[in-house]
Enzyme design. Structure first.
Site, PDB file in Angstrom:
ATOM      1  N   HIS A  41      17.540 -37.317 -52.600  1.00  0.00           N
ATOM      2  CA  HIS A  41      16.475 -37.470 -51.600  1.00  0.00           C
ATOM      3  C   HIS A  41      17.086 -37.653 -50.208  1.00  0.00           C
ATOM      4  CE1 HIS A  41      12.461 -38.961 -50.164  1.00  0.00           C
ATOM      5  NE2 HIS A  41      13.243 -39.566 -49.284  1.00  0.00           N
ATOM      6  N   GLU A  42      18.017 -38.605 -50.094  1.00  0.00           N
ATOM      7  CA  GLU A  42      18.628 -38.865 -48.795  1.00  0.00           C
ATOM      8  C   GLU A  42      19.516 -37.705 -48.342  1.00  0.00           C
ATOM      9  OE1 GLU A  42      17.879 -41.126 -46.706  1.00  0.00           O
ATOM     10  OE2 GLU A  42      16.501 -42.110 -48.075  1.00  0.00           O
ATOM     11  N   HIS A  95      17.533 -34.978 -46.634  1.00  0.00           N
ATOM     12  CA  HIS A  95      17.238 -35.238 -45.220  1.00  0.00           C
ATOM     13  C   HIS A  95      18.417 -34.815 -44.339  1.00  0.00           C
ATOM     14  CE1 HIS A  95      13.504 -37.238 -45.968  1.00  0.00           C
ATOM     15  NE2 HIS A  95      14.028 -38.321 -46.524  1.00  0.00           N
TER      16      HIS A  95
END
Length: 240
Positions: free
Chosen positions: A19-20, A23
């Protein structure tokens, strides 16, 4: 118990790390190399660890559930946010929308991917040892669940969650500024909704409502999409 801890930890770490990382990769592709220069565009989980959100809180939830019900049914946590300089994006407004959306998008993609992987796992019946196959299916089911929960939770329209940043990007300027002004209080709002409100208002649990009304129907749809029928009857690993 060790096998359950390993399945839970691996599923949660993969969901949070990717998820990170999403980004960071999205920000770099859209013109901002801040996270890249700081070494945060990485699939190495250690680069995204937050002592409280990645270790302390999930560890407490894990131990509590194992000691009380013997298995893990829910997990909550967060990673250290990837730094993004909105003004270095080629299109600051829509670039931030895309960067914010990249995290939940990869979680949904992972949930679908694990749903497809379950078919390969079940095809190994009689090839893999039963204990290993059971663990693999449990890990796959937990990965699907955690990725869907993480995506849905982050899409709540509260800055600094991804949904809040998406909302800021698509609203007209006056409304966007009003929503953006909540970011300084955002973490306290989220913690209050998750922990304080259910304690102060018995029977009102916003996180459980999110699970039942949003995350579980999404998970059900992914089970159907990946060929497992409904989540109630066809979930790999018996997570539901």
């Amino acid at each position: 118990m060790i096998a359950e801890i390993a399945a839970v930890a691996l599923a949660a770490i993969l969901a949070i790390t990717l998820h990170e990382a999403a980004h960071g990769y999205a920000a770099r592709a859209l013109g901002d190399d801040t996270a890249w220069l700081l070494g945060r565009v990485s699939l190495n989980p250690l680069r995204h660890v937050d002592p409280v959100g990645t270790i302390l809180l999930p560890g407490l939830l894990l131990v509590t559930q194992l000691l009380t019900i013997g298995r893990v049914e829910a997990m909550f946590g967060w990673a250290k946010p990837v730094p993004v300089d909105i003004w270095r994006l080629r299109d600051p407004r829509w670039g931030m929308v895309l960067v914010a959306a990249a995290g939940p998008a990869i979680n949904f993609a992972l949930a679908i991917g694990f749903g497809l992987l379950a078919h390969l796992a079940t095809a190994t019946v009689g090839v893999l040892p039963d204990d290993l196959l059971d663990w693999l299916l449990r890990f796959i089911a937990l990965s699907m669940l955690y990725n869907v929960i993480l995506a849905c939770f982050n899409l709540l329209p509260i800055p600094p969650l991804d949904g809040g940043r998406i909302l800021v990007g698509i609203l007209p300027a006056p409304a966007a500024r009003a929503v953006a002004s909540l970011e300084r209080f955002g973490l306290f709002i989220v913690i209050g909704l998750v922990f304080l409100v259910p304690y102060l208002v018995p029977g009102f649990d916003p996180l459980r409502m999110l699970m039942q009304s949003v995350a579980l129907p999404v998970l059900e749809a992914i089970f159907v999409l990946t060929g497992h029928g409904g989540a109630q009857g066809g979930s790999p690993g018996g997570v539901m």
